[in-house]
Write an enzyme that holds these catalytic residues in place. Sequence first.
Site, PDB file in Angstrom:
ATOM      1  N   HIS A  81      10.596 -11.028  -4.594  1.00  0.00           N
ATOM      2  CA  HIS A  81      11.788 -11.663  -5.154  1.00  0.00           C
ATOM      3  C   HIS A  81      12.304 -12.773  -4.235  1.00  0.00           C
ATOM      4  O   HIS A  81      11.913 -12.869  -3.071  1.00  0.00           O
ATOM      5  CB  HIS A  81      12.867 -10.608  -5.390  1.00  0.00           C
ATOM      6  CG  HIS A  81      12.506  -9.616  -6.461  1.00  0.00           C
ATOM      7  ND1 HIS A  81      13.212  -9.508  -7.643  1.00  0.00           N
ATOM      8  CD2 HIS A  81      11.514  -8.685  -6.528  1.00  0.00           C
ATOM      9  CE1 HIS A  81      12.668  -8.549  -8.392  1.00  0.00           C
ATOM     10  NE2 HIS A  81      11.640  -8.037  -7.734  1.00  0.00           N
ATOM     11  N   SER A 112       0.027  -5.937   0.383  1.00  0.00           N
ATOM     12  CA  SER A 112      -0.295  -6.941   1.384  1.00  0.00           C
ATOM     13  C   SER A 112       0.943  -7.361   2.150  1.00  0.00           C
ATOM     14  O   SER A 112       1.795  -6.524   2.467  1.00  0.00           O
ATOM     15  CB  SER A 112      -0.978  -8.151   0.750  1.00  0.00           C
ATOM     16  OG  SER A 112      -1.550  -8.962   1.746  1.00  0.00           O
ATOM     17  N   ASP A 125      10.243  -4.854  -0.409  1.00  0.00           N
ATOM     18  CA  ASP A 125      10.245  -3.604   0.343  1.00  0.00           C
ATOM     19  C   ASP A 125       9.137  -3.684   1.392  1.00  0.00           C
ATOM     20  O   ASP A 125       8.098  -4.317   1.163  1.00  0.00           O
ATOM     21  CB  ASP A 125       9.914  -2.420  -0.567  1.00  0.00           C
ATOM     22  CG  ASP A 125      11.082  -1.987  -1.445  1.00  0.00           C
ATOM     23  OD1 ASP A 125      12.113  -2.676  -1.450  1.00  0.00           O
ATOM     24  OD2 ASP A 125      10.943  -0.949  -2.120  1.00  0.00           O
TER      25      ASP A 125
END
Length: 286
Positions: free
Chosen positions: A149, A252, A92
């Site tokens: 991921h 980050s 995201d």
Amino acid sequence: MTLKHIFTVLPQYVLPHHFLSGLMSKLTHCQNPAWKNLFIKLIIRLYGVDMNEAKFQNLDHYSSFNDFFTRELKDGARPIAPALDALACPADGVVSQAGPIEDGRIFQAKGHDYTALELLGGDAERAQAFKNGSFATIYLSPKDYHRLHMPLTGTLREMVHIPGRLFSVNAATVDGVPNLFARNERVACIFDTEAGPMALVLVGAIFVSSVETVWHGVVTPPSIGEPRTWHYQADAPVLEKGAEMGRFNMGSTIIVLFGQNQTAWNDDFVAGKPVKLGENIGRYAG
């Protein structure tokens, strides 16, 4: 440098980055129920965290703020792009930049770029695999899901921890600090995939207390000294497309690299675009 940069960027050069990040680690791992719940509620309110997506919505489930920050999502909350040749977004966040790696250089912001050689720890052979390839930089804000991921299935070949500074990675600092992503502490993970070599570079930042991978656990800290490298052969982990590969303890940036003529980003995958884990961001030629 603009007046904005003078006030937001220049002070960061003299801040004790790792001391502050170590202090933040102690605060975010504190298990005092009153403190951690207050901290969690503050972040939810300030950043608009959508707890409806979280697997566990009761704050008492989380043992610490960091446990909340690296929370799981409900099953099915982030569908993974199903097409066989689709690249799935690894996180995201918001696209900071995406495009070609030109003559070994990666675009950071107007007036700033850095080399793949620097980003990947100074190893020429490691960097050569991405010469004239493509890159994408995705920034994760405090409201985002902070597990990372796989864009496609890969076999881990190498991991390298590169010590460095911990400048903020917000837009103002990215615009104002030359070579930012090649100066900050980072963990580069190199995979063999159907699209050739793929690098996932997890870049640390101020208040990021550590970076973890699913096969190693906490990789950072320590945050000083020479780069450390791990090679994987017979026991190399194989991670499926969409599988969790790591996480940031605090937020980050992740940078994705591919080799020449192996991938093409979607036309709308451009700087400033909000993205979600698993969505289709491009195609590969494997």
